[in-house]
Design an enzyme around this catalytic site. Sequence first.
Site, PDB file in Angstrom:
ATOM      1  N   GLY A   1      19.153 -24.035 -13.222  1.00 15.15           N
ATOM      2  CA  GLY A   1      19.723 -23.049 -14.149  1.00 15.15           C
ATOM      3  C   GLY A   1      21.205 -23.304 -14.391  1.00 15.15           C
ATOM      4  O   GLY A   1      21.676 -23.275 -15.531  1.00 15.15           O
TER       5      GLY A   1
ATOM      6  N   ASN B   1      23.002 -19.322 -11.528  1.00 17.71           N
ATOM      7  CA  ASN B   1      24.123 -19.499 -10.599  1.00 17.71           C
ATOM      8  C   ASN B   1      24.017 -20.757  -9.749  1.00 17.71           C
ATOM      9  O   ASN B   1      24.979 -21.147  -9.107  1.00 17.71           O
ATOM     10  CB  ASN B   1      24.279 -18.268  -9.690  1.00 17.71           C
ATOM     11  CG  ASN B   1      22.994 -17.877  -9.000  1.00 17.71           C
ATOM     12  OD1 ASN B   1      22.017 -17.554  -9.658  1.00 17.71           O
ATOM     13  ND2 ASN B   1      22.972 -17.928  -7.685  1.00 17.71           N
TER      14      ASN B   1
ATOM     15  N   SER C   1       5.536 -25.423 -13.355  1.00 15.76           N
ATOM     16  CA  SER C   1       5.557 -26.496 -12.349  1.00 15.76           C
ATOM     17  C   SER C   1       4.223 -27.213 -12.371  1.00 15.76           C
ATOM     18  O   SER C   1       3.187 -26.599 -12.685  1.00 15.76           O
ATOM     19  CB  SER C   1       5.793 -25.902 -10.957  1.00 15.76           C
ATOM     20  OG  SER C   1       5.567 -26.895  -9.969  1.00 15.76           O
TER      21      SER C   1
ATOM     22  N   TYR D   1       2.953 -19.057  -5.113  1.00 17.47           N
ATOM     23  CA  TYR D   1       3.901 -19.766  -5.991  1.00 17.47           C
ATOM     24  C   TYR D   1       3.129 -20.522  -7.080  1.00 17.47           C
ATOM     25  O   TYR D   1       3.463 -20.431  -8.266  1.00 17.47           O
ATOM     26  CB  TYR D   1       4.747 -20.735  -5.143  1.00 17.47           C
ATOM     27  CG  TYR D   1       5.720 -21.570  -5.950  1.00 17.47           C
ATOM     28  CD1 TYR D   1       6.899 -21.016  -6.455  1.00 17.47           C
ATOM     29  CD2 TYR D   1       5.461 -22.910  -6.225  1.00 17.47           C
ATOM     30  CE1 TYR D   1       7.787 -21.778  -7.204  1.00 17.47           C
ATOM     31  CE2 TYR D   1       6.342 -23.679  -6.965  1.00 17.47           C
ATOM     32  CZ  TYR D   1       7.503 -23.114  -7.449  1.00 17.47           C
ATOM     33  OH  TYR D   1       8.382 -23.872  -8.191  1.00 17.47           O
TER      34      TYR D   1
END
Length: 269
Positions: free
Chosen positions: A14, A10, A137, A159
Amino acid sequence: MKTVVVTGANRGIGKETVRGLAHAGCKVIMACRNVAAAEAARAEIARETGNGDLHVLRVDLASKASIEAFAAAFAERFRTLDVLVNNAGISTSAREATVDGHEPNIGTNFIGTYLLTRRLLPHFDRAGDRAIVNLSSGIEAIGRFRTDRIDRYRWFRAYAVSKRMLLLFTRWLSLEKEAEGFRINAVHPGIVDTSIMYTGKWFDFLIRALCAPFFIDAKEGARTCVELALGKRTENGKFFVKGEPREIRLTARKRKETADLMRFCEALD
Ligand SMILES: NC(=O)c1ccc[n+]([C@@H]2O[C@H](COP(=O)([O-])OP(=O)(O)OC[C@H]3O[C@@H](n4cnc5c(N)ncnc54)[C@H](OP(=O)(O)O)[C@@H]3O)[C@@H](O)[C@H]2O)c1
């Protein structure tokens, strides 16, 4: 025509991945938590590209029950897919565990992505050009982990751990599925100016100032994902860093982490 599932479609990378795939004529299933935002993105991209084969299906990667419901609805409505782009991710300092009791960064970015991948694997079209693209990442380099300490990691560390787990899982799965012709790769898209880069805290202006010289936009950040999804890149088991394929080299430590991680994953299924 390829059928592609893109998570976190959204906004950010992406959404730009969906735009690129829609221009190429793909059928795209936008797997999103925020359905209203996803519908708005779908309508915008459909208008721009003339592609009427874009669909929104809800999933919350922080919830195993939601992932199971997504997989069941996907099988009923769409039956098969050719490509899965595991893009959705968060970087949060929040300490509340996910509904399944996991640290939120690891629970969403790795555990949710792992479970979704597992649930969708049986639905890949055997006759198709099958590919999985995992958004890892470069920060994985500082994400050394032990699975018995997962709930102790916080925010950036958590993360980084989640992104290292995704990278190691990518390598493991690429070997596991190589004989079946899958192409399974990880991507570091670069430093992309999206909402994940900001914290909502006072020092956001510093992040913006420090990163400004390196920032690329989300369309540029999505480029490798689109190329991999469309089969323009044919590698398997690589880590694409800003478009360049690299070997995922396993140090002794990473080898141990992979074994540990895959044992941990068995208990999640
Ligand atoms: N930006 C960078 O510089 C950079 C660098 C390296 C790697 N990456 C990776 O690239 C990927 C995309 O990031 P981005 O930069 O495009 O960030 P973004 O703009 O913040 O987008 C993140 C997306 O993930 C979705 N998401 C978050 N939690 C979810 C959940 N529980 N269930 C389903 N969807 C969820 C978000 O949906 P909601 O709207 O519902 O929150 C949003 O669509 C991430 O995996 C990120 O780690 C980004």
